[in-house]
Design a protein around this motif. Sequence first.
Motif, PDB file in Angstrom:
ATOM      1  N   MET A 168       0.883  -1.049   0.138  1.00 47.17           N
ATOM      2  CA  MET A 168       0.142  -0.076  -0.049  1.00 47.17           C
ATOM      3  C   MET A 168       0.904   1.337  -0.057  1.00 47.17           C
ATOM      4  N   LEU A 169       1.797   1.250   0.792  1.00 47.40           N
ATOM      5  CA  LEU A 169       2.791   2.323   0.980  1.00 47.40           C
ATOM      6  C   LEU A 169       3.661   2.649  -0.468  1.00 47.40           C
ATOM      7  N   ARG A 170       4.020   1.482  -0.984  1.00 49.30           N
ATOM      8  CA  ARG A 170       4.560   1.781  -2.388  1.00 49.30           C
ATOM      9  C   ARG A 170       3.675   2.039  -3.487  1.00 49.30           C
ATOM     10  N   VAL A 171       2.259   1.823  -3.462  1.00 45.97           N
ATOM     11  CA  VAL A 171       1.439   2.227  -4.512  1.00 45.97           C
ATOM     12  C   VAL A 171       1.194   3.566  -4.259  1.00 45.97           C
ATOM     13  N   ILE A 172       1.124   4.194  -2.863  1.00 46.18           N
ATOM     14  CA  ILE A 172       0.557   5.318  -2.680  1.00 46.18           C
ATOM     15  C   ILE A 172       1.940   6.461  -3.056  1.00 46.18           C
ATOM     16  N   SER A 173       3.142   5.852  -2.686  1.00 44.65           N
ATOM     17  CA  SER A 173       4.179   6.865  -3.048  1.00 44.65           C
ATOM     18  C   SER A 173       4.243   6.882  -4.707  1.00 44.65           C
ATOM     19  N   TYR A 174       3.892   5.699  -5.332  1.00 49.22           N
ATOM     20  CA  TYR A 174       4.170   5.881  -7.062  1.00 49.22           C
ATOM     21  C   TYR A 174       3.006   6.719  -7.308  1.00 49.22           C
ATOM     22  N   VAL A 175       1.846   6.611  -6.776  1.00 55.23           N
ATOM     23  CA  VAL A 175       1.120   7.701  -7.315  1.00 55.23           C
ATOM     24  C   VAL A 175       1.340   9.295  -7.014  1.00 55.23           C
ATOM     25  N   PHE A 176       2.121   9.445  -5.959  1.00 51.86           N
ATOM     26  CA  PHE A 176       2.409  10.828  -5.486  1.00 51.86           C
ATOM     27  C   PHE A 176       3.559  11.182  -6.702  1.00 51.86           C
ATOM     28  N   THR A 251       6.054  -4.482  -9.224  1.00 52.28           N
ATOM     29  CA  THR A 251       6.152  -5.075 -10.525  1.00 52.28           C
ATOM     30  C   THR A 251       5.801  -4.604 -11.847  1.00 52.28           C
ATOM     31  N   GLU A 252       6.249  -4.937 -13.004  1.00 62.03           N
ATOM     32  CA  GLU A 252       5.986  -4.084 -14.161  1.00 62.03           C
ATOM     33  C   GLU A 252       4.312  -4.172 -14.208  1.00 62.03           C
ATOM     34  N   GLU A 253       3.742  -5.481 -14.023  1.00 60.15           N
ATOM     35  CA  GLU A 253       2.375  -5.435 -14.199  1.00 60.15           C
ATOM     36  C   GLU A 253       1.650  -4.412 -13.209  1.00 60.15           C
ATOM     37  N   GLU A 254       2.277  -4.417 -11.899  1.00 64.20           N
ATOM     38  CA  GLU A 254       1.350  -3.442 -10.969  1.00 64.20           C
ATOM     39  C   GLU A 254       1.751  -2.056 -11.520  1.00 64.20           C
ATOM     40  N   ARG A 255       2.807  -1.647 -11.979  1.00 60.06           N
ATOM     41  CA  ARG A 255       3.002  -0.185 -12.377  1.00 60.06           C
ATOM     42  C   ARG A 255       2.076   0.052 -13.596  1.00 60.06           C
ATOM     43  N   ARG A 256       1.862  -0.881 -14.441  1.00 57.13           N
ATOM     44  CA  ARG A 256       0.863  -0.747 -15.524  1.00 57.13           C
ATOM     45  C   ARG A 256      -0.628  -0.497 -15.119  1.00 57.13           C
ATOM     46  N   VAL A 257      -0.918  -1.124 -14.206  1.00 58.21           N
ATOM     47  CA  VAL A 257      -2.220  -0.959 -13.709  1.00 58.21           C
ATOM     48  C   VAL A 257      -2.206   0.605 -13.067  1.00 58.21           C
ATOM     49  N   ILE A 258      -1.391   1.008 -12.001  1.00 57.83           N
ATOM     50  CA  ILE A 258      -1.335   2.206 -11.440  1.00 57.83           C
ATOM     51  C   ILE A 258      -1.379   3.329 -12.520  1.00 57.83           C
ATOM     52  N   ASP A 259      -0.517   3.191 -13.855  1.00 56.91           N
ATOM     53  CA  ASP A 259      -0.229   4.163 -14.797  1.00 56.91           C
ATOM     54  C   ASP A 259      -1.799   4.217 -15.465  1.00 56.91           C
ATOM     55  N   LEU A 260      -2.258   3.202 -15.639  1.00 55.93           N
ATOM     56  CA  LEU A 260      -3.769   3.194 -16.564  1.00 55.93           C
ATOM     57  C   LEU A 260      -4.559   4.125 -15.636  1.00 55.93           C
ATOM     58  N   VAL A 261      -4.735   3.720 -14.446  1.00 58.20           N
ATOM     59  CA  VAL A 261      -5.549   4.439 -13.626  1.00 58.20           C
ATOM     60  C   VAL A 261      -5.316   5.977 -13.255  1.00 58.20           C
ATOM     61  N   VAL A 262      -3.810   6.190 -13.078  1.00 60.54           N
ATOM     62  CA  VAL A 262      -3.542   7.444 -12.911  1.00 60.54           C
ATOM     63  C   VAL A 262      -3.671   8.455 -14.138  1.00 60.54           C
ATOM     64  N   ASP A 263      -3.317   7.829 -15.468  1.00 59.60           N
ATOM     65  CA  ASP A 263      -3.825   8.485 -16.773  1.00 59.60           C
ATOM     66  C   ASP A 263      -5.127   8.850 -16.961  1.00 59.60           C
ATOM     67  N   THR A 264      -6.053   8.171 -16.425  1.00 54.99           N
ATOM     68  CA  THR A 264      -7.650   8.339 -16.861  1.00 54.99           C
ATOM     69  C   THR A 264      -8.162   8.894 -15.730  1.00 54.99           C
TER      70      THR A 264
END
Length: 332
Positions: A168-176, A251-264
């Motif tokens: 969760m912390l890594r996801v939040i940090s990447y969103v930031f 992971t690359e798959e996890e970053r792809r999900v976050i990127d898709l959500v952030v970009d939309t």
Amino acid sequence: MADKERIDFCIVCRKNTTYTLQKRNIIKTIKDKEYTFSITVAVCDECGEEMSIPGLIDRNIQEIDEQYRTYEGIVSIEDIEKLMKIYKIGKGPLSLALGFGEVTITRYLLGQIPSKEYSDILRTALSSPAFMKRKLQENRDKIAMAAYNKAMEAATQLVNLFSVSDKMLRVISYVFERLEEVTPLMLQKLLYFIQGISYALNKRPMFYENCQAWVHGPVYPEVYDMFRDFKYNPIEDARFAIFEGTKDALTEEERRVIDLVVDTFGEYSGKVLERITHKELPWKLARKGYADTIPCNETILRGNIEKYYMEKNEEYDFSSEDGLRKYIMAFL
């Protein structure tokens, strides 16, 4: 150096010529140990000889320094600056708090390479707020009270930050990292959408925290507690500097999900995202029996999120931004 055409004086050609920057390996011996370093060289486009370009020596020194620190596992200057930022502490107080001489951190920031022992202490302080708290307590008599209190408060807050999972912390940090401004409301909804799209594309949850069906949409209570003081304002949290540059923990798959959500979804305000979640089945099911304005802390079942988003993925194709945008527009 600028990306425009590079021109300088070539001592072999005896005139100004264009040149190309290339990488070259060199071998250097440091303390009786051989190291291979990759440095940047300027090569004349006409004669093929190396050229002496202003600023290149300084660049090579920096490259060698960074690679040497990596070889030996030595903390970087950037890491030390990050440590000061996280704990809101100056050079002298940080030195004393860690049990060093008062000017030690100052010397490190000027380029002196720490010993492995001191580097390990700095690395541990950066990665473990509990360790930093212990060091502050051990050396509190050496530090001014104001500096001690600020650093201890930051350390305590950081310890509390670890009440949620590392993922969760890594996801939040990447969103930031991806978004310039994120309010607490917006963050909550993005986390919910990330969880849903993760189920749809990767067939598994992004993290295992449960969200609840609050009046204003899905909310992760532990995350809410972390950022409640920001209210409706963009989050500016120095604590998350501890995770900067660590997106490889995803992971690359996890970053792809976050990127898709952030970009939309990330193009919309928290209130707009809230409206979308209010029309989705998982939140509605958890709120069953509650009037719109009645608070509740019913869990939105992860199984319901999974089922809903996998079904919507069949309809909209969440693997592309186009599919996600169609989904968003259908709900707006």
